[in-house]
Design a protein around this motif. Structure first.
Motif, short mmCIF file in Angstrom:
data_model
loop_
_atom_site.label_atom_id
_atom_site.label_comp_id
_atom_site.label_asym_id
_atom_site.label_seq_id
_atom_site.Cartn_x
_atom_site.Cartn_y
_atom_site.Cartn_z
N SER A 122 30.52 48.80 33.91
CA SER A 122 29.18 48.37 33.42
C SER A 122 28.30 47.17 33.77
O SER A 122 29.05 46.66 34.99
CB SER A 122 29.94 47.56 31.82
OG SER A 122 30.70 46.40 32.19
N SER B 197 39.10 49.25 35.55
CA SER B 197 38.90 48.17 34.31
C SER B 197 39.85 48.66 33.23
O SER B 197 40.55 49.56 33.25
CB SER B 197 37.72 47.85 33.99
OG SER B 197 36.96 48.89 33.23
N ARG B 198 39.59 48.17 32.16
CA ARG B 198 40.79 48.43 30.79
C ARG B 198 40.23 49.67 30.18
O ARG B 198 40.81 50.65 29.62
CB ARG B 198 40.67 47.49 30.05
CG ARG B 198 41.15 45.98 30.56
CD ARG B 198 40.90 44.79 29.78
NE ARG B 198 39.74 44.47 29.57
CZ ARG B 198 39.04 43.71 28.83
NH1 ARG B 198 40.06 42.91 28.04
NH2 ARG B 198 37.78 43.50 28.63
N ASN C 248 34.86 41.58 40.44
CA ASN C 248 33.49 41.59 39.51
C ASN C 248 33.98 41.41 38.07
O ASN C 248 33.48 40.69 37.29
CB ASN C 248 32.67 42.67 39.48
CG ASN C 248 31.72 42.77 38.36
OD1 ASN C 248 30.56 42.18 38.37
ND2 ASN C 248 31.76 43.65 37.51
N1 NDP Z 1 25.44 38.69 33.12
C1 NDP Z 1 25.05 37.49 33.66
O1 NDP Z 1 23.94 37.08 33.32
C2 NDP Z 1 26.12 36.87 34.58
C3 NDP Z 1 27.27 37.43 35.04
N2 NDP Z 1 28.02 36.98 35.94
C4 NDP Z 1 29.24 37.46 36.25
O2 NDP Z 1 29.02 38.95 36.77
C5 NDP Z 1 30.16 39.64 36.34
C6 NDP Z 1 29.84 40.75 35.57
O3 NDP Z 1 29.33 40.49 34.36
P1 NDP Z 1 28.27 41.27 33.41
O4 NDP Z 1 27.69 42.52 33.94
O5 NDP Z 1 27.50 40.47 32.33
O6 NDP Z 1 29.53 41.66 32.07
P2 NDP Z 1 30.27 43.16 31.78
O7 NDP Z 1 31.02 42.77 30.45
O8 NDP Z 1 29.43 44.15 31.92
O9 NDP Z 1 31.34 43.06 33.05
C7 NDP Z 1 32.55 42.52 32.98
C8 NDP Z 1 33.61 43.45 33.39
O10 NDP Z 1 34.71 43.15 33.52
C9 NDP Z 1 35.82 44.15 33.17
N3 NDP Z 1 36.99 43.53 32.52
C10 NDP Z 1 37.13 42.48 31.68
N4 NDP Z 1 38.15 42.08 31.61
C11 NDP Z 1 39.06 42.88 32.45
C12 NDP Z 1 40.55 42.89 32.78
N5 NDP Z 1 41.13 41.93 32.11
N6 NDP Z 1 40.64 44.00 33.78
C13 NDP Z 1 39.89 44.52 34.44
N7 NDP Z 1 38.59 44.45 34.09
C14 NDP Z 1 38.11 43.87 33.02
C15 NDP Z 1 35.07 44.85 32.04
O11 NDP Z 1 35.55 46.14 31.49
P3 NDP Z 1 36.49 46.52 30.50
O12 NDP Z 1 36.31 46.13 29.32
O13 NDP Z 1 36.77 47.80 30.66
O14 NDP Z 1 37.91 46.05 31.05
C16 NDP Z 1 33.54 44.77 32.50
O15 NDP Z 1 33.30 46.02 32.96
C17 NDP Z 1 30.95 38.61 35.95
O16 NDP Z 1 32.13 38.36 37.02
C18 NDP Z 1 30.09 37.60 35.20
O17 NDP Z 1 30.94 36.44 35.39
C19 NDP Z 1 27.59 35.71 36.41
C20 NDP Z 1 26.54 34.99 36.14
C21 NDP Z 1 25.70 35.68 35.11
#
Ligand code: NDP
Ligand SMILES: CC/C=C\C/C=C\C/C=C\C/C=C\C/C=C\C/C=C\C=C\C(=O)SCCNC(=O)CCNC(=O)[C@H](O)C(C)(C)COP(=O)(O)OP(=O)(O)OC[C@H]1O[C@@H](n2cnc3c(N)ncnc32)[C@H](O)[C@@H]1OP(=O)(O)O
Length: 301
Positions: free
Chosen positions: A45, A66-67, A120
């Motif tokens: 995502s 991921s989960r 990520n």
């Molecule tokens: N969006 C923004 O404006 C910003 C984002 N970021 C960083 O960018 C990255 C992506 O963010 P974004 O795309 O917005 O958010 P998303 O929620 O799309 O991405 C987060 C991902 O992390 C996975 N995830 C969460 N918990 C777990 C876990 N325990 N184990 C494995 N996977 C996990 C989720 O998948 P699942 O639910 O399947 O586990 C999901 O795909 C992050 O590191 C965020 O901190 C930084 C600054 C700004």
């Protein structure tokens, strides 16, 4: 008619949804990552999905872990059909090292190598410290910081130690000015920034480079939706940042492509901030964020 030159500030293509781009303009050589393999946590995502797509468009095969396996499987199908590269979807929780080890074994069985790790995966939400439970703080630290350490350690000890590799930690600028309602994610990401430097020192002799990419507000993402990005956009808050707009997912992915590939072969322990200059000028507006946060609570009731 002289050929139109691409403007230096032209934005790359992107789409708001978790879908592949319908057109893509190469900036780097399309073979930059030919036959490499990248392991991307949270690659199903948002920013992780686009990172997976851009790496695959440059010749890389990917593992996205991921989960939520259903969402990952759907993402893997989209990514493979758009790029012609292989994408393996694996269920794992970065808080559980045994699930990471199992995923890495699966990845090595499928591809026989791992060249790149993108940390990520993360969790976040707006919440003032006084409303944040102990478990809430712990959960974000466990996903963001423990998760990054766990995955880096598993991949290094199983593969990178003997073969070299490149790790990119996706961070944030939250801790640079103590962003309001973000003590949990800000503390976690600050720890990750230090981790990048510590492990760059220890793992450099094995031919492993570690770098950080810190995005600013990125459109079409869960983070943007959760943390007030829509409200900020409509209220004109982004006019106050140097580039006067939010970033898009492809802009982040291009920074990751640089740090992951040999284009940055002499770079390690560094942090590339891709935020349009946001952290330099954005108001750390506690009253506005508290108002916004309490309005979201009312909506949830
Ligand atoms: N969006 C923004 O404006 C910003 C984002 N970021 C960083 O960018 C990255 C992506 O963010 P974004 O795309 O917005 O958010 P998303 O929620 O799309 O991405 C987060 C991902 O992390 C996975 N995830 C969460 N918990 C777990 C876990 N325990 N184990 C494995 N996977 C996990 C989720 O998948 P699942 O639910 O399947 O586990 C999901 O795909 C992050 O590191 C965020 O901190 C930084 C600054 C700004
Ligand atoms: C007018 C505008 C006004 C203001 C705006 C101004 C400026 C904003 C400008 C721009 C904003 C745009 C972008 C932001 C820019 C930069 C952002 C920097 C970093 C961004 C980081 C991210 O985006 S991270 C990725 C975001 N995606 C996710 O978080 C998806 C994954 N998340 C999850 O899985 C969950 O949310 C989770 C993290 C909670 C983990 O889930 P799980 O393991 O199932 O945990 P739970 O058991 O559900 O919960 C654990 C404890 O946490 C408590 N909890 C959960 N949610 C909340 C919440 N929302 N608030 C408080 N507490 C919460 C939960 O209750 C549990 O605690 P207990 O005590 O109850 O056990």
């Amino acid at each position: 008619m002289a050929e139109e030159h691409t403007k230096i500030s032209e934005l790359p293509e992107d789409v708001e949804t978790d879908d592949c781009m319908t057109t893509y303009t190469y900036i780097y050589s399309p073979d930059l990552l030919k036959d490499h393999v990248a392991f991307i946590t949270g690659g199903g995502s948002g920013i992780g999905f686009r990172i997976s797509e851009v790496l695959m468009r440059h010749g890389c095969d990917t593992v996205i872990g991921s989960r939520n396996l259903e969402r990952l499987t759907e993402a893997a199908e989209k990514l493979s059909s758009a790029t012609g590269r292989r994408c393996l979807a694996l269920r794992m929780d970065v808080r559980q090292p045994e699930t990471i080890s199992a995923a890495v074994e699966e990845a090595l069985k499928e591809f026989g190598r791992i060249d790149i790790l993108i940390n990520n995966a993360a969790g976040n939400f707006l919440c003032p410290a006084t409303s944040l439970s102990f478990n809430a703080f712990k959960t974000v630290m466990e996903i963001d910081t423990m998760g990054t350490f766990n995955t880096s350690k598993v991949v290094y000890e199983r593969w990178f130690k003997d073969h070299g590799g490149s790790i990119v930690n996706i961070s944030a600028t939250l801790g640079y000015k103590g962003q309001a309602l973000q003590v949990h994610a800000g503390s976690a990401k600050a720890a990750n920034d230090a981790m990048t430097r510590h492990l760059a020192v220890e793992w450099g002799p094995s031919g492993v480079r570690l770098n950080t990419l810190a995005p600013g507000p990125i459109s079409g993402t869960e983070g943007f939706r959760r943390l007030g990005g829509m409200g900020a956009e409509t209220s004109g808050a982004f006019q106050t940042i140097p580039l006067q707009r939010a970033g898009n997912k492809t802009e982040v992915a291009h920074g990751v492509l640089f740090l992951a590939s040999r284009a940055s072969s002499y770079v390690t322990g560094a942090c590339l901030v891709a935020d349009g200059g946001s952290w330099l000028t954005s108001a750390n507006n506690l009253p506005a964020l508290l108002d916004y946060w309490s309005s979201t609570l009312k909506k949830d009731k």
